[in-house]
Design a protein around this motif. Structure first.
Motif, PDB file in Angstrom:
ATOM      1  N   UNK A  72      43.576  53.075  21.574  1.00 34.40           N
ATOM      2  CA  UNK A  72      43.269  51.745  21.589  1.00 34.40           C
ATOM      3  C   UNK A  72      41.780  51.774  21.571  1.00 34.40           C
ATOM      4  N   UNK A  73      41.120  50.543  21.873  1.00 40.05           N
ATOM      5  CA  UNK A  73      39.993  50.595  21.377  1.00 40.05           C
ATOM      6  C   UNK A  73      38.962  50.485  22.791  1.00 40.05           C
ATOM      7  N   UNK A  74      38.355  51.915  23.331  1.00 34.97           N
ATOM      8  CA  UNK A  74      37.391  52.535  24.036  1.00 34.97           C
ATOM      9  C   UNK A  74      37.382  51.484  24.671  1.00 34.97           C
ATOM     10  N   UNK A  75      36.621  50.170  24.652  1.00 37.01           N
ATOM     11  CA  UNK A  75      36.189  49.388  26.092  1.00 37.01           C
ATOM     12  C   UNK A  75      37.477  49.332  26.734  1.00 37.01           C
ATOM     13  N   UNK A  76      38.652  48.233  26.271  1.00 43.58           N
ATOM     14  CA  UNK A  76      39.660  48.694  26.966  1.00 43.58           C
ATOM     15  C   UNK A  76      40.556  49.875  27.404  1.00 43.58           C
ATOM     16  N   UNK A  77      40.690  49.912  26.739  1.00 44.03           N
ATOM     17  CA  UNK A  77      41.009  51.503  27.323  1.00 44.03           C
ATOM     18  C   UNK A  77      40.185  51.751  28.705  1.00 44.03           C
ATOM     19  N   UNK A  78      38.839  52.010  28.794  1.00 47.90           N
ATOM     20  CA  UNK A  78      38.121  52.379  30.172  1.00 47.90           C
ATOM     21  C   UNK A  78      38.408  51.042  31.029  1.00 47.90           C
ATOM     22  N   UNK A  79      38.550  49.960  30.664  1.00 49.10           N
ATOM     23  CA  UNK A  79      39.406  48.496  31.830  1.00 49.10           C
ATOM     24  C   UNK A  79      40.766  49.451  32.954  1.00 49.10           C
ATOM     25  N   UNK A  80      41.457  49.926  31.601  1.00 55.11           N
ATOM     26  CA  UNK A  80      42.686  50.645  31.912  1.00 55.11           C
ATOM     27  C   UNK A  80      42.537  51.730  32.898  1.00 55.11           C
ATOM     28  N   UNK A  81      41.726  51.876  32.560  1.00 55.69           N
ATOM     29  CA  UNK A  81      41.534  53.932  33.681  1.00 55.69           C
ATOM     30  C   UNK A  81      41.204  53.731  34.885  1.00 55.69           C
ATOM     31  N   UNK A  82      41.258  54.341  35.541  1.00 54.53           N
ATOM     32  CA  UNK A  82      40.870  54.545  36.933  1.00 54.53           C
ATOM     33  C   UNK A  82      40.770  55.981  38.022  1.00 54.53           C
ATOM     34  N   UNK A  83      40.524  56.049  38.690  1.00 56.20           N
ATOM     35  CA  UNK A  83      40.335  58.024  39.664  1.00 56.20           C
ATOM     36  C   UNK A  83      41.689  57.827  39.655  1.00 56.20           C
ATOM     37  N   UNK A  84      42.769  59.608  39.658  1.00 58.68           N
ATOM     38  CA  UNK A  84      43.742  59.834  39.841  1.00 58.68           C
ATOM     39  C   UNK A  84      43.769  60.455  40.318  1.00 58.68           C
ATOM     40  N   UNK A  85      44.066  60.662  41.628  1.00 62.45           N
ATOM     41  CA  UNK A  85      44.565  61.912  42.642  1.00 62.45           C
ATOM     42  C   UNK A  85      45.845  62.542  43.222  1.00 62.45           C
TER      43      UNK A  85
END
Length: 601
Positions: free
Chosen positions: A520-533
């Motif tokens: 997927x395009x990087x800008x959209x991917x960054x929106x879907x990513x968040x920190x993992x624990x």
């Protein structure tokens, strides 16, 4: 052809009520349901919309269908079954499915006799047709090749379709695995309503494995296997469970290995994971740290477990075996100019808490390992001896490299091995051992550990992630802990993935496969990513693990996910050593037989 009702919301929990209560192994999936808000509003659904992953999978399937053997297989099947295979929406992956195994045993002919079943719960008419046709073809194939017709049964329940081989579904929900106490207890330790489930009764799996070994290799090998599992403490294990599912927009997984205290053999290694991790293990990082994994590992304790367990297998004295192992090789040590008890000095001098982290200050996002040692003076002497020994050996072998000492001032000395593309380095400073990929990274790690530089505990994104996961770093970390700022890690990971796809794309383009659409395009991917624990701990009931991440496998974006497996790898290494002992016992037995009878059995 089939009389089936469709529930308003197909559910894995309900499908499990068809599984017999005596199942030893159960694998289940709820399927991805776009009509379920928990699925459609998740970050996984968003990722699929942004990428052409379903289309890419369909293209790969179409390419496979051009292969001669695959084409021949498809031509044998009716059109109604072939169509779903090319469905880009993955029709068979959109409904609950369960595979259960009751028993695996040798039959009189020497073949495997499997008692198992495969069950589906279609959500609509299209899924019903696809599953019904697939099961009909599978039923014919099983009868023709593997099982008598009276042992292969077609399951047509209220909302369930499936096949069983030498097994029957539960006669009533109250008598099923889905409502059994053993499953409910396991879900209470993991997730109440998972979308994915893996369940195994370890004792029964071990018993069936031992029976298979006996049938294939003889009673002697079966007895050796029993001795190995007993000495390792595996007989004390109970259920092994892993679950996963959507948690609001996130993806949560939870696992439980039932290992009640007291634990014996190699399994007693888990006892190390029950004590809290010191907060200073995180204080060696910086507010800019993008990934950190903290684990407790007492190397000496792990070795003691393996050695004493191996001695127990041979009905010897574990303490004597350990002393013999520690004292073994003294002559070789003296000949090499090393301290006779170097192994013992190294093992007792190391600490039991290890921090791995990635930070922009470490060679533009490299990684460092930091561990507080028990005896800095002892470790310094041991490492100096090993360095002299290594340099001598490399010089004698005409290797054009030497470990060098770099005086960085302020009492900091870094030891480095300058290889062409990699220059591993280490240093002892302030009672800690620092290891990284270069001397400059080690120096940065030493500076990062100073209190005035701050740590990841001060980072707002880290605090938010901890609050969302319900973890208090000051008191909620035991055994193992992982944090990854996936948005920041994805920047470099995306570039690597794109380069890899660019290398592969030309080779598969002629087959009609567009790999570029999978990313997927990087800008959209960054929106879907968040920190993992992630977290791992041990209590009186056994080992617990859980993770919270944006979507399945998203932690692969951090690039260091394998480090989260550090402790399981240690357990498997110990198991490998002990299984090797079983092999040695077998070979020794065969040699004895050859000596008496002049031939091997």
């Amino acid at each position: 052809m089939f009389s089936v009702s469709f529930p308003a919301r197909a559910d894995l929990t309900r499908l499990l009520e068809y599984v017999p209560d005596d199942a030893a192994l159960v694998l289940g999936s709820n399927g991805f349901n776009p009509e379920d808000p928990a699925h459609s509003e998740s970050k996984l659904a968003s990722l699929l919309k942004r990428s052409d992953l379903p289309g890419g999978i369909a293209a790969v399937g179409e390419s496979l269908s051009q292969l001669p053997r695959y084409r021949e297989l498809l031509d044998r099947m009716p059109p109604s079954f072939r169509d779903p295979l090319g469905d880009p929406h993955g029709i068979l992956a959109r409904m609950p499915v369960v595979l259960f195994v009751n028993d695996v045993a040798p039959d009189p002919s020497g073949s495997l006799s499997v008692s198992a079943g495969l069950l589906f719960e279609p959500r609509n008419e299209a899924q019903r047709r696809a599953v019904g046709t697939a099961l009909s073809v599978a039923q014919i194939g099983l009868i023709n090749r593997h099982a008598p017709a009276d042992r292969v049964q077609f399951v047509n329940g209220n909302s369930c379709l499936g096949l069983t081989v030498k097994a029957k579904v539960a006669a009533h929900p109250d008598e099923s695995f889905g409502r059994s106490v053993r499953l409910q207890e396991a879900l209470a330790q993991t997730m109440a309503k998972p979308d994915l489930l893996m369940f195994a009764e370890v004792p029964r799996v071990l018993q069936q494995t031992q029976a298979l070994i006996g049938a294939r290799s003889g009673d002697g090998d079966a007895a050796n296997f029993g001795k190995v599992t007993s000495a390792m403490g595996l007989e004390g294990l109970g259920r092994a469970v892993w679950t996963a599912g959507f948690d609001q927009t996130q993806w949560r997984s939870a696992g439980w290995l039932e290992a009640p205290a007291p634990r014996g053999g190699v399994v007693s290694f888990l006892d190390q994971q029950s004590s809290p991790l010191p907060l200073e293990a995180l204080q060696v990082t910086t507010p800019r740290t993008t990934w950190v994994h903290v684990s407790r590992l007492n190397v000496l304790g792990a070795l003691v477990n393996v050695v004493t367990t191996r001695a127990a297998m041979n009905e010897g004295d574990g303490t004597q075996a350990l002393m013999a192992r520690a004292g073994g090789g003294a002559e070789e040590m003296r000949a090499a100019g090393l301290p006779e008890d170097l192994h013992l000095q190294l093992l007792t001098g190391l600490g039991d808490t290890w921090t791995f982290y990635s930070d922009p200050t470490l060679d533009a996002g490299g990684m460092a390992m930091v561990s507080k040692v028990n005896d800095p003076e002892k470790i310094a002497k041991v490492l100096a001896s090993l360095q002299t020994f290594a340099n001598t050996r490399m010089s004698d072998a005409s290797v054009p490299f030497q470990i060098t000492d770099l005086d960085m001032g302020n009492g900091i000395v870094i030891h480095a091995l300058p290889l062409p593309r990699f220059a591993p380095a280490w240093s002892l400073s302030d009672g800690r051992l620092f290891v990284a990929g270069s001397a400059q990274a080690v120096l940065s790690a030493i500076e990062n550990a100073r209190p005035e530089t701050g740590s990841i505990l001060d980072a707002p994104r880290f605090k938010e992630a901890m609050a969302r996961a319900g973890v208090d770093p000051a008191s909620g970390m035991t055994g193992g802990f992982m944090y990854a700022d996936l948005q920041r890690k994805a920047m470099s990971g995306y570039q690597k993935a794109s380069m890899l796809l660019n290398l592969i794309a030309p080779a598969v383009k002629d087959q009609g496969v567009n790999l570029q659409g999978l990313l997927p395009p990087l800008p959209g991917l960054l929106e879907d990513l968040s920190p993992a624990v992630g977290r791992r701990y041990v209590d009186a009931s056994g080992l617990h693990t859980w993770t919270l991440q944006p979507f399945p496998f998203s932690t692969l974006a951090s690039g260091e996910v394998l480090f989260c497996l550090a402790d399981p790898v240690v357990l498997m290494a110990g198991a490998g050593i002990l299984l090797q002992e079983m092999k040695n016992r077998r070979e020794s037995s065969a040699s004895d037989g050859a000596g008496e009878n002049g031939t091997h059995r």
